[in-house]
Write a protein that holds these residues in place. Structure first.
Motif, mmCIF file in Angstrom:
data_model
loop_
_atom_site.group_PDB
_atom_site.id
_atom_site.type_symbol
_atom_site.label_atom_id
_atom_site.label_comp_id
_atom_site.label_asym_id
_atom_site.label_seq_id
_atom_site.Cartn_x
_atom_site.Cartn_y
_atom_site.Cartn_z
ATOM 1 N N CYS A 535 0.830 -1.208 0.000
ATOM 2 C CA CYS A 535 0.000 0.000 0.000
ATOM 3 C C CYS A 535 0.865 1.259 0.000
ATOM 4 O O CYS A 535 0.517 2.268 -0.635
ATOM 5 N N CYS A 536 1.993 1.202 0.683
ATOM 6 C CA CYS A 536 2.907 2.353 0.691
ATOM 7 C C CYS A 536 3.465 2.636 -0.698
ATOM 8 O O CYS A 536 3.692 3.802 -1.058
ATOM 9 N N LEU A 538 1.878 2.292 -3.501
ATOM 10 C CA LEU A 538 0.848 3.032 -4.234
ATOM 11 C C LEU A 538 0.811 4.489 -3.802
ATOM 12 O O LEU A 538 0.644 5.397 -4.627
#
Length: 636
Positions: A535-536, A538
């Motif tokens: 997620c980081c 993205l």
């Protein structure tokens, strides 16, 4: 109104911000454009100093990868078990069991199971035989029997070097901005020799871990000061290539480290790990002459207004580059003599918080560096084969990581040359995100929607795809980390470059720290750990679009330079002005539109209708002044 606008242009509002720097001279702040070209550009003096920054990179590579041999897990055999006389053996699996103890398997009758409970593995043994399969014949783990209940001390020893490096980057970065690059370099070398040699004479694992903390602290100061000095010596066209040469040398140290460990094996008078520690620290003795050979950074001296020292340095550089400053037409030396009365002005990284754009750029690069190194461990663990033999596993994993590092350095050079710093960093971050998401999602689809009956083929495909995505992810994440650090060194002003680079390097240290933390917790939460870093990636892709492109640009020197070093707009300023001023609409019939007033808010509707009658070009040209007048006239 016109007079008011002229007065506003003469005295623009400051929006609550106070000037960050005092007025600077005309030529001296432009070091890349005026000062260095007048001294011969990237001449003989600068090239010699850059070579001196390359030599320690090889030794730094030795120290950074020494944990793979000093703290390698041995093959364990229990000679005297507490239960019976049957031998119990254990090989060092790639994933440690709860509590850090190896999974003991009963040999002989073949009926034994692993001893342990939900709280951890209990090693029912009085005496062990610890054998290292690769590298040294004895290391810290075998020296003090750091297995079973004492296995957690190995992870603490791994923490110590990384945690020391994190603190070293933060503290030494601030010191490099306040006292200069040269003092930090010399102090780091001296204390590195002292603490590094002391590690070899540790009497217990506590002393070993404590001294490794200080060794990591000094190693961080050494690496940071050399990185900053190398950047500040080069003109824009040479910065990236000179930095990548140092990166290749560090990777060379990683590749040569197994050979160095093999040469230290079976030493007659000392333990192998002690000899290895002394061997990797001793080459730093060659840096002691840097006290006289390596001068202070001229760029830092000028940025902090150390003009008297700058004059001596400029004359020395001109003499080595065979340039006559007295006949030099730019007048840099004349202007410098006029500024000799000014006192030095130092800046701390804390002042970054008062800026509007600079702190955002540094925070984005910190997150990129943290994500790159953090997710690198996720890919490295996914690449490991749990069924491989320990000796093959050690060799394969180590040389695979080193090979990926070499491939990354080779790929980053043409990528940055074609796409620039920001384009290359964005491309590698996108590849990292895709590899991570495909590894997390695609592999689960094989088992859920396809190949349900052929479990052997499904597991084979899962394993092959996992290894492929892991290699791609390790390759791209290593590139992301390398470019994030270099990016920060280019966009951070000289007056706080040490502190800004220290923040990004410390973030990278936090990312690397996730590996021993996961091992200490027996890889519990590994999947969530991977998901968080995915997620980081993205988030980083979005934030990278906000960064400026520093390729071919001079390094910012003051805080004001760093604040104005922002991302370029998509449209050319002239095109943007024409786009705003273009009016194709027909407003001839707007005045015939009737006013429809409601029972409530009629004045507002009337004002809106009146505003619609104002041509858009006139409203834009007057900066919205007409809109305010109409609103006041209608009672809004």
């Amino acid at each position: 109104m016109a007079a008011g606008r002229l007065e506003a242009q003469d005295h623009p509002p400051e929006n609550g911000f106070t000037p960050l720097e005092h007025p600077v001279p005309r030529l001296l702040p432009h070091i890349d454009g005026s000062v260095l070209p007048s001294l011969g550009g990237f001449g003989k003096h600068q090239k010699q100093l850059v070579v001196l920054t390359w030599i320690p990179a090889l030794f730094i590579g030795f120290s950074q990868f020494s944990d793979y041999f000093l703290l390698a897990q041995p093959h364990v055999t229990c000679l005297q078990p507490l239960t019976n006389e049957t031998n119990w053996t254990a090989g060092p699996p790639p994933v440690t069991v709860p509590g850090g103890a190896p999974a003991w398997q009963l040999k002989g009758n073949g009926t034994g199971e692993g001893l342990g409970d939900s709280n951890g593995m209990l090693c029912a043994c009085k005496e062990w035989r610890l054998e290292l399969q690769t590298g040294l014949s004895q290391n810290v783990v075998t020296k003090w029997n750091l297995v079973c209940d004492s296995a957690w001390k190995v992870h603490i020893a791994k923490f110590s070097l990384l945690v020391g490096s994190i603190f070293g980057y933060l503290v030494m970065g601030v010191m490099a901005d306040w006292f200069g690059r040269h003092p930090v370099l010399i102090i780091s070398v001296l204390f590195m020799l002292g603490f590094g040699v002391s590690v070899a004479f540790s009497v217990n694992v506590t002393m070993f871990s404590t001294l490794r903390f200080f060794e990591g602290f000094c190693l961080a100061g050494l690496a940071l000061s050399l990185y900053v000095l190398r950047i500040e010596l080069c003109l824009p066209a040479w910065r990236f290539s000179m930095t990548m040469v140092a990166s290749f040398l560090m990777v060379a140290g990683q590749l040569l480290m197994p050979g160095v460990a093999a040469l230290c094996r079976n030493w007659p008078d000392r333990d192998d790990w002690q000899v290895l520690q002394i061997v990797i620290i001793s080459p730093f003795v060659l840096m002691l002459p840097y006290v006289w050979l390596f001068p202070e950074s001229l760029r830092w001296l000028l940025a902090t207004q150390h003009y008297k020292r700058s004059k001596v340095m400029m004359l020395r550089i001109a003499r080595k580059n065979e340039v006559n400053l007295t006949t030099e037409p730019s007048g840099v030396l004349t202007e410098l003599e006029q500024e000799l009365h000014k006192k030095p002005q130092r800046t701390c990284i804390v002042k970054m918080m008062s800026t509007r754009n600079l702190w955002k750029n540094i925070v984005v690069l910190c997150v990129n560096s943290l994500t790159g190194y953090g997710i690198h461990h996720c890919f490295a663990r996914s690449m490991m084969d749990p069924e491989a033999q320990p000796i093959a596993l050690c060799h394969a994993d180590y040389y695979t990581m080193a090979g990926i590092a070499v491939a990354t350095c080779l790929a980053v050079c043409p990528a940055v040359g074609l796409m620039g710093r920001r384009g290359g960093l964005l491309t590698f971050m996108i590849i990292t995100a895709l590899a991570s998401l495909l590894q997390l999602g695609l592999l689960n689809l094989f088992g859920k929607y396809g190949l349900r009956h052929d479990t052997v083929l499904r597991d084979t495909l899962n394993r092959k795809f996992s290894v492929a995505f892991s290699i791609i992810g390790m390759f791209s994440s290593h590139a992301v980390s390398t470019l994030s650090i270099f990016f920060c060194a280019e966009i951070t002003p000289t007056v706080i470059r040490g502190g800004g680079l220290g923040l990004v390097l410390a973030s990278a240290g936090f990312g690397m720290l996730t590996a021993p933390i996961m091992e200490l917790h027996n890889q519990k939460g590994y999947f969530l750990h991977h998901v968080i870093f995915a997620c980081c990636t993205l988030l980083c892709i979005i934030c990278l679009l906000l960064l400026p492109e520093p390729r071919g640009q001079p390094l910012p020197e003051s805080m004001a330079d760093g604040e104005t070093f922002t991302r370029q707009t998509l449209l050319h300023p002239g095109e943007q002005h024409l786009l705003l001023a273009k009016t194709d609409g027909d407003y001839s019939r707007v005045h015939d539109t009737p006013l429809h007033l409601t029972t409530t808010g009629g004045a507002t509707v009337a004002a809106a209708t009146a505003l619609a009658a104002v041509p858009a070009s006139y409203a834009l040209a007057t900066g919205g002044e007409v809109i305010g007048n109409h609103a006041i006239a209608n009672g809004v």
